[in-house]
Write a protein that holds these residues in place. Sequence first.
Motif, PDB file in Angstrom:
ATOM      1  N   PRO A 152       3.138 -10.156  -0.908  1.00 28.32           N
ATOM      2  CA  PRO A 152       2.473  -9.034  -0.230  1.00 28.32           C
ATOM      3  C   PRO A 152       1.090  -9.380   0.309  1.00 28.32           C
ATOM      4  N   GLU A 153       0.314 -10.160  -0.465  1.00 25.99           N
ATOM      5  CA  GLU A 153      -1.022 -10.539   0.010  1.00 25.99           C
ATOM      6  C   GLU A 153      -0.934 -11.469   1.216  1.00 25.99           C
ATOM      7  N   PHE A 154       0.036 -12.373   1.192  1.00 29.02           N
ATOM      8  CA  PHE A 154       0.224 -13.269   2.332  1.00 29.02           C
ATOM      9  C   PHE A 154       0.624 -12.483   3.579  1.00 29.02           C
ATOM     10  N   THR A 175      13.528  -9.091   2.471  1.00 27.51           N
ATOM     11  CA  THR A 175      13.284  -7.683   2.814  1.00 27.51           C
ATOM     12  C   THR A 175      12.693  -6.885   1.661  1.00 27.51           C
ATOM     13  N   GLU A 176      12.853  -7.363   0.422  1.00 28.00           N
ATOM     14  CA  GLU A 176      12.289  -6.617  -0.707  1.00 28.00           C
ATOM     15  C   GLU A 176      10.758  -6.575  -0.656  1.00 28.00           C
ATOM     16  N   LEU A 177      10.165  -7.422   0.165  1.00 23.33           N
ATOM     17  CA  LEU A 177       8.712  -7.397   0.310  1.00 23.33           C
ATOM     18  C   LEU A 177       8.217  -6.141   1.015  1.00 23.33           C
ATOM     19  N   LEU A 178       9.094  -5.437   1.719  1.00 20.68           N
ATOM     20  CA  LEU A 178       8.681  -4.248   2.457  1.00 20.68           C
ATOM     21  C   LEU A 178       8.071  -3.203   1.540  1.00 20.68           C
ATOM     22  N   THR A 188       3.504  -3.013   1.511  1.00 18.32           N
ATOM     23  CA  THR A 188       3.604  -3.766   2.768  1.00 18.32           C
ATOM     24  C   THR A 188       3.805  -2.833   3.954  1.00 18.32           C
ATOM     25  N   ILE A 189       4.571  -1.754   3.757  1.00 17.33           N
ATOM     26  CA  ILE A 189       4.787  -0.831   4.881  1.00 17.33           C
ATOM     27  C   ILE A 189       3.487  -0.141   5.278  1.00 17.33           C
ATOM     28  N   CYS A 253      12.995   0.074   9.867  1.00 16.61           N
ATOM     29  CA  CYS A 253      13.735   1.332  10.002  1.00 16.61           C
ATOM     30  C   CYS A 253      15.035   1.392   9.197  1.00 16.61           C
ATOM     31  N   PRO A 254      15.909   0.357   9.230  1.00 22.06           N
ATOM     32  CA  PRO A 254      17.149   0.449   8.439  1.00 22.06           C
ATOM     33  C   PRO A 254      16.904   0.541   6.943  1.00 22.06           C
ATOM     34  N   ASN A 255      15.751   0.101   6.484  1.00 22.79           N
ATOM     35  CA  ASN A 255      15.471   0.099   5.056  1.00 22.79           C
ATOM     36  C   ASN A 255      14.896   1.418   4.551  1.00 22.79           C
ATOM     37  N   ILE A 256      14.736   2.400   5.449  1.00 21.83           N
ATOM     38  CA  ILE A 256      14.240   3.703   5.009  1.00 21.83           C
ATOM     39  C   ILE A 256      15.268   4.802   5.251  1.00 21.83           C
ATOM     40  N   LEU A 257      16.508   4.394   5.531  1.00 26.97           N
ATOM     41  CA  LEU A 257      17.542   5.402   5.768  1.00 26.97           C
ATOM     42  C   LEU A 257      17.838   6.204   4.512  1.00 26.97           C
ATOM     43  N   MET A 258      17.862   5.537   3.377  1.00 27.06           N
ATOM     44  CA  MET A 258      18.130   6.203   2.105  1.00 27.06           C
ATOM     45  C   MET A 258      16.925   5.984   1.196  1.00 27.06           C
ATOM     46  N   LEU A 259      16.149   7.044   1.012  1.00 29.20           N
ATOM     47  CA  LEU A 259      14.965   6.947   0.169  1.00 29.20           C
ATOM     48  C   LEU A 259      15.095   7.919  -1.006  1.00 29.20           C
TER      49      LEU A 259
END
Length: 586
Positions: A152-154, A175-178, A188-189, A253-259
């Motif tokens: 995340p810092e990088f 993608t888990e870094l998001l 990160t987002i 965007c695809p990673n926030i479809l199901m929150l």
Amino acid sequence: MEADELEMANLNKAIYEDNWFEAKAFIDRHPKLLDVDFGASRGETPLHTAAKFGHVAIVEELMKLVEPEYLEIWDYYGYTPLATTATHTESIPIAKCMIKKNSNALAIPAPWPWLIPVSLAFLSGHNKLGRYLYSVTPLEVFKPENGSFVGPEFLRTCLRNGEYGIALQLLQQCTELLFAQDADENSTIANIALSLPHSLHKSQLPFLKRWAYHWTGLRHWLLSSVYNLSGMKEIYKMKLQHAQAAEILNLLCPNILMLLNVEKRNMIRIALNCAAQQDNAEFVLRVTKANPELIALVTSVCLNYPVFVITAVEYRKAAVFSLFLCRHFQIMAAATPAKMRAARETGNNLLHLAASLAPDSYLNSISGAALQMQRELQWFKAVESVVDAGYRLHQNKEGLIPIEYFKKNHKGLRAEGEKWMKDTASSCSVVGTLIVTIMFTAALTVPGGNNQDSGYPMFIKEKLFKVFLISDALSLFSSTTSVLVFLGILTSRYAEEDFLCSLPTKLITGLSTLFLSIATMMISFSATIMIMLQYNSLRLWVTLPITMLAGVPVTLFILLQFPLLVKVFSSTYGPSIFKKKVEEWS
């Protein structure tokens, strides 16, 4: 102990002077200088010194003499030799030499647990070295396992430095870094929302750069030949960064479809709030379109509006608020289950927030207290147009409806705006009065005087005399108009609503007529000189310099006052800061 320190000092001096022959002689006489334990106890090894000053040849020679563990020694400040290279130099050959000896050095942090050499390189502005170090650093180092902040810092460093290509590549691979958090507990987002180049959208560029921006997209195959042309390199980099930023959003965007996770919902709420503070409308639009349910999830409990709308109103972010003005977001806001309620603590609704005084950082970007007051009124009217009519009369805990709350908060700004307007009007009216006096006198004492028999001017049949009469009359009438208009400004009531259109219109009229009077006065003066010298042999040598000098006052007015006229006109009658139709960025 003193002998050891002296030996180390002599060795470091030879390395500093890039004298490998002398340095090698010291090492041959005192081999312990390169022992791992000895170097660790001293706090700075000869390798640190050579790396600090970028001496490639000495580093290569030292690599032949030391053990791989030597590259894991920290100096006084907690830096390994590779970290020292990343911080002090941009020498890729030195980095390659060290990594070849011990690749583990790529993952050793310094001086904080999340600052590995590649991050230090970008933080130090050594982007070329940073790109190389990233290419050889294992992916596992960046994964947010066991709460590691390295990845995340990088990413935050890359986003802030404009290295969107590397950030995109890492996010695609991990993608888990998001939703991972950095050392400051920012996701990160949220860092994406704060850092993406929303200001690089082509509609915000000057005309020529906007054309070049579009041209580079249509002629991609010619980029290699125009890359180094003046300005094109900057435009190409801008377009590339925007394309990479768009890809990051497409990945998000695809990673926030199901929150379903409450923690992730809070991250999205914070990210949207950060985007609103930065006026990053593109981020807000992409994210909310990807998951329309987010509007309900991030709606304020007190105000029943999306958090980004509340933030946009409070911090005066026009692009984000424009999203709310468009129908797309109005429907979403209307679809929320509850009606808008006043905030529990203060009793303020959304219109009360618009009635509060804008932050200094926003007001300072606007020239003049009167224009600041005008912009505040425009904000208030824009918010007033979208809230329910009943809430315009809603009282907060102070017993004030929004317009009363606006007047209370802007009392000082209104007084400053009044003073600014009166000072400007007073100064300009003095100039206008002088021009009236001069031009009235010039009309009575025409060039060459009058014919004693007929009473008509001597040069009445000359074309230049007609130019004199017309310009004199225009100057007299326009200066008189400007004086009267500025007098009207001085005697205005200066109510808050007057700053919206009435006072700016008067200022526009006064400055425009004053400019016309100055320009025509100079034309009248030049015509007079030409009439008087038209039959003189020195006519060309005299009239040309005088005519050129006559343009100096007009030029000075344009340079000093015309920008103000343009700003006032644009703020009053130009394109609205709120876009009725929001462009959907792709």
